[in-house]
Design an enzyme around this catalytic site. Structure first.
Site, PDB file in Angstrom:
ATOM      1  N   CYS A   1      14.296  10.846   6.057  1.00 14.00           N
ATOM      2  CA  CYS A   1      14.443  10.381   7.442  1.00 14.00           C
ATOM      3  C   CYS A   1      15.883  10.472   7.937  1.00 14.00           C
ATOM      4  CB  CYS A   1      13.922   8.956   7.551  1.00 14.00           C
ATOM      5  SG  CYS A   1      14.586   7.898   6.270  1.00 14.00           S
TER       6      CYS A   1
ATOM      7  N   ALA B   1       4.883   7.763  15.131  1.00  9.91           N
ATOM      8  CA  ALA B   1       3.517   7.658  15.678  1.00  9.91           C
ATOM      9  C   ALA B   1       2.764   6.509  14.996  1.00  9.91           C
ATOM     10  CB  ALA B   1       2.782   8.972  15.485  1.00  9.91           C
TER      11      ALA B   1
ATOM     12  N   GLU C   1      10.965  15.515  14.828  1.00  8.37           N
ATOM     13  CA  GLU C   1      11.250  15.445  13.398  1.00  8.37           C
ATOM     14  C   GLU C   1      10.412  16.499  12.666  1.00  8.37           C
ATOM     15  OE1 GLU C   1       9.817  12.018  11.132  1.00  8.37           O
ATOM     16  OE2 GLU C   1      11.814  11.860  10.261  1.00  8.37           O
TER      17      GLU C   1
ATOM     18  N   GLU D   1      10.515   1.024   9.884  1.00  9.25           N
ATOM     19  CA  GLU D   1      11.515   2.047   9.512  1.00  9.25           C
ATOM     20  C   GLU D   1      10.856   3.397   9.751  1.00  9.25           C
ATOM     21  OE1 GLU D   1      14.512   1.500   8.794  1.00  9.25           O
ATOM     22  OE2 GLU D   1      14.547  -0.592   8.177  1.00  9.25           O
TER      23      GLU D   1
ATOM     24  N   LYS E   1       0.858  -1.199   0.000  1.00  7.48           N
ATOM     25  CA  LYS E   1       0.000   0.000   0.000  1.00  7.48           C
ATOM     26  C   LYS E   1       0.890   1.244   0.000  1.00  7.48           C
ATOM     27  CE  LYS E   1      -1.781   2.622   3.144  1.00  7.48           C
ATOM     28  NZ  LYS E   1      -1.689   3.937   2.490  1.00  7.48           N
TER      29      LYS E   1
HETATM   30  P1  NAD Z   1       2.910   8.219   7.943  1.00  5.06           P
HETATM   31  O1  NAD Z   1       3.279   7.472   9.156  1.00  5.06           O
HETATM   32  O2  NAD Z   1       1.897   9.280   8.034  1.00  5.06           O
HETATM   33  O3  NAD Z   1       2.355   7.232   6.822  1.00  5.06           O
HETATM   34  C1  NAD Z   1       3.131   6.144   6.349  1.00  5.06           C
HETATM   35  C2  NAD Z   1       2.192   5.112   5.771  1.00  5.06           C
HETATM   36  O4  NAD Z   1       1.445   4.524   6.832  1.00  5.06           O
HETATM   37  C3  NAD Z   1       1.164   5.653   4.779  1.00  5.06           C
HETATM   38  O5  NAD Z   1       1.037   4.740   3.720  1.00  5.06           O
HETATM   39  C4  NAD Z   1      -0.105   5.717   5.614  1.00  5.06           C
HETATM   40  O6  NAD Z   1      -1.292   5.616   4.840  1.00  5.06           O
HETATM   41  C5  NAD Z   1       0.070   4.507   6.506  1.00  5.06           C
HETATM   42  N1  NAD Z   1      -0.684   4.532   7.760  1.00  5.06           N
HETATM   43  C6  NAD Z   1      -0.951   5.603   8.556  1.00  5.06           C
HETATM   44  N2  NAD Z   1      -1.671   5.215   9.638  1.00  5.06           N
HETATM   45  C7  NAD Z   1      -1.830   3.878   9.539  1.00  5.06           C
HETATM   46  C8  NAD Z   1      -2.458   2.893  10.355  1.00  5.06           C
HETATM   47  N3  NAD Z   1      -3.056   3.215  11.492  1.00  5.06           N
HETATM   48  N4  NAD Z   1      -2.417   1.611   9.953  1.00  5.06           N
HETATM   49  C9  NAD Z   1      -1.781   1.270   8.822  1.00  5.06           C
HETATM   50  N5  NAD Z   1      -1.196   2.146   7.977  1.00  5.06           N
HETATM   51  C10 NAD Z   1      -1.210   3.439   8.345  1.00  5.06           C
HETATM   52  O7  NAD Z   1       4.297   8.711   7.360  1.00  5.06           O
HETATM   53  P2  NAD Z   1       4.548   9.664   6.119  1.00  5.06           P
HETATM   54  O8  NAD Z   1       4.180  11.022   6.574  1.00  5.06           O
HETATM   55  O9  NAD Z   1       3.937   9.092   4.874  1.00  5.06           O
HETATM   56  O10 NAD Z   1       6.132   9.533   5.909  1.00  5.06           O
HETATM   57  C11 NAD Z   1       7.022  10.309   6.581  1.00  5.06           C
HETATM   58  C12 NAD Z   1       7.634   9.533   7.733  1.00  5.06           C
HETATM   59  O11 NAD Z   1       8.294   8.367   7.243  1.00  5.06           O
HETATM   60  C13 NAD Z   1       8.700  10.323   8.446  1.00  5.06           C
HETATM   61  O12 NAD Z   1       8.558  10.177   9.835  1.00  5.06           O
HETATM   62  C14 NAD Z   1      10.002   9.674   7.975  1.00  5.06           C
HETATM   63  O13 NAD Z   1      11.071   9.830   8.851  1.00  5.06           O
HETATM   64  C15 NAD Z   1       9.607   8.260   7.815  1.00  5.06           C
HETATM   65  N6  NAD Z   1      10.541   7.563   6.907  1.00  5.06           N
HETATM   66  C16 NAD Z   1      11.433   6.679   7.457  1.00  5.06           C
HETATM   67  C17 NAD Z   1      12.356   6.021   6.646  1.00  5.06           C
HETATM   68  C18 NAD Z   1      13.330   5.047   7.237  1.00  5.06           C
HETATM   69  O14 NAD Z   1      14.018   4.380   6.474  1.00  5.06           O
HETATM   70  N7  NAD Z   1      13.425   4.922   8.547  1.00  5.06           N
HETATM   71  C19 NAD Z   1      12.363   6.265   5.268  1.00  5.06           C
HETATM   72  C20 NAD Z   1      11.447   7.185   4.745  1.00  5.06           C
HETATM   73  C21 NAD Z   1      10.532   7.821   5.585  1.00  5.06           C
END
Ligand code: NAD
Length: 478
Positions: A285, A232, A382, A251, A177
């Site tokens: 990230c 979160a 962040e 991640e 997804k």
């Molecule tokens: P997000 O947590 O808002 O969303 C990530 C994904 O999770 C989306 O596809 C979203 O639809 C899904 N999601 C949200 N709530 C959910 C739930 N309750 N159940 C299942 N799926 C759910 O993050 P974002 O804003 O899309 O991305 C930015 C974040 O990602 C930043 O915190 C960044 O640091 C992190 N990130 C980490 C890495 C890493 O390698 N550690 C790499 C890229 C991004």
């Protein structure tokens, strides 16, 4: 205008619901696509397709050579279509087309997939032998099963490959997804998956919102959930997954420090830290977020950072001179403005930038903040924007303590000409990646993942493949 349905069991499939999401180009604010928003019933169909494909062995029972070949073919097709994929990625995210989408994300994602295609043939057991008289033991690496993979919006295609590559190499089947606002390149990949001859049902790609993601996490036939997203969301998913004791691979966020010692090359620090702060509009990230400088160098570093950040060309992602594009969305820009306002209220100084750019698109100025307290939000949380904070430290112990003093632990860097000091201190930094005299580069062979609230489990490298496998002990009585 692009339009996509759901890719389930190798077919483009209409959603059971009527909701369609509009997808925006953040550089112009125009709607460029419309995609299905998968419902719980759609998630169920996709998971069942992956379940059937897993248990009839159409993927896991193929020889490693055959699996590897199909994955390599997919990488070749991505290479053939890289301009198309990069253009779409750039339109959907606002990434500079030449510099990041075509020059960075695409070649790296293709290399990542080729690495995992090779890794598919390297499924070595630990040992086989007689550990008890009258028995021979074997240790087999079995695929976990159906994996629900949930991606973020900052590197949509690259994150899809970081998820698909190790899962496929391990013999798993998946439902992917993408993030709600950035599904286009993953959906375009679906046609290439079909063309590469990866059997139907092995990779299912469904666009959808957070509720779609939650339905995937809750589905009883999903054995493991892999998320790249915010801390979160990671906590929520881990709590939900506990209900059925699913494996989780997380991640999450980061807040990378750049620790500079007295003997560092100031120009090098400014060049590396400024680029690592604004690359992908700071929506990374591992982005450089906090520069810690000794008193002796503080003023020089401040001036050098101001100069370097002033030189960043912000603008149209399709202009070849552009280094930084817009934020992914209006929401993200407003969120970052909130961080900057609160930093000011907490007594910090906006040394450079800090404002939105006028006109259409969600553009922002590269920003340098000074005078922030270590415990303030701008240092602890962040931001995910092109915002660098500069602070001073007292001595070596203080520098390491300040670097470690955040909830995150994804990436950090040290700048010094003293290799011995760098080696000694790199072990004290609680981060999954530590660079010496650089900040950002990654290699497909290198494990990438977090300490602390940046999550656990590795992306890239052979360790990522192991995360999608379970070791089984087979004991034969003679
Ligand atoms: P997000 O947590 O808002 O969303 C990530 C994904 O999770 C989306 O596809 C979203 O639809 C899904 N999601 C949200 N709530 C959910 C739930 N309750 N159940 C299942 N799926 C759910 O993050 P974002 O804003 O899309 O991305 C930015 C974040 O990602 C930043 O915190 C960044 O640091 C992190 N990130 C980490 C890495 C890493 O390698 N550690 C790499 C890229 C991004």
């Amino acid at each position: 205008m692009y339009s996509y349905d759901l890719f389930i069991d190798g077919q483009w499939t209409k959603s059971k619901g009527s909701a369609r999401a509009k997808i925006e180009n953040p550089a112009t604010g125009e709607i460029i696509a419309e995609v299905a928003n998968a419902t719980k019933a759609d998630v169920d169909r996709a998971v069942k397709a992956a379940h059937t494909a897993f248990y009839d062995g159409r993927w896991s029972k193929l020889s490693p050579g055959a699996r590897s070949l199909a994955m390599w073919k997919l990488a070749d097709l991505m290479e053939r279509d890289k301009e198309k994929l990069a253009r779409l990625e750039s339109e959907n995210t606002g990434k500079p087309y030449q510099l990041i989408a075509l020059g960075g994300d695409l070649p790296f994602a293709i290399d990542n997939l080729r690495f995992f295609a090779s890794a598919a043939r390297n499924n070595l057991g630990m040992a086989a032998g007689e550990y008890m008289p009258g028995y021979t033991s074997m240790f087999r690496h079995e695929p976990v099963g159906v994996v629900g993979q949930i991606a973020p919006w900052n590197y949509p295609l690259m994150m899809a490959i970081w998820k698909l590559g190790p899962a496929l190499a391990a013999g798993c089947t998946v439902v992917l997804k993408p993030a709600p606002g950035t599904p286009l390149s993953s959906l375009m990949l679906a046609n290439l998956i079909k063309e590469a001859g990866i059997p139907d049902g092995v990779i299912n790609i469904i666009s959808g919102d957070n509720a779609t993601g939650q339905a995937l996490v809750d589905h009883p036939l999903v054995r493991m959930v892999s998320l790249t997203g915010s801390t979160a969301t990671g906590k929520k998913i881990m709590a939900s997954a506990a209900e059925s004791l699913k494996r989780v691979h997380l991640e999450l966020g980061g807040k990378a420090p750049v620790v500079v010692f007295e003997d560092a090359d100031v120009e090098l620090v400014a060049a590396k830290a400024s680029f690592a702060a604004i690359m992908n509009t700071g929506q990374d990230c591992t982005a450089a977020t906090r520069v810690y400088a000794p008193k002796a160098l503080y003023k020089d570093i401040e001036e050098a950072l101001v100069e370097a950040l002033k030189e960043v060309t912000v603008g149209d992602p399709f202009d070849e001179t552009t280094v930084m594009g817009p934020f992914i969305s209006e929401t993200q820009r407003t969120r970052v403005e909130g961080f900057i306002d609160r930093a000011k209220k907490e007594g910090a100084t906006i040394r450079l930038g800090g404002k939105a750019k006028a006109g259409k698109g969600y553009f922002f100025e590269p920003t340098l903040i000074t005078g922030a307290k270590q415990k303030s939000e701008i240092i602890q949380s962040e931001v995910f924007g092109p915002v660098l904070v500069l602070a001073e430290y007292k001595n070596e112990d203080d520098a390491i303590a300040l670097g470690n003093d955040v909830p995150y632990g994804l990436a950090a860097s040290l700048f010094t000409k003293d290799v011995g000091r760098a080696m000694a201190l790199s072990s004290q930094l609680e981060f999954g990646t530590v660079w010496i005299n650089d900040h950002l580069p990654l290699a497909s062979e290198g494990p990438h993942g977090g300490f602390k609230q940046s999550g656990f489990g590795k992306d890239m490298s052979i360790e990522a493949v192991s995360d999608y496998q379970i070791t089984k002990h087979v004991m034969v009585k003679h």
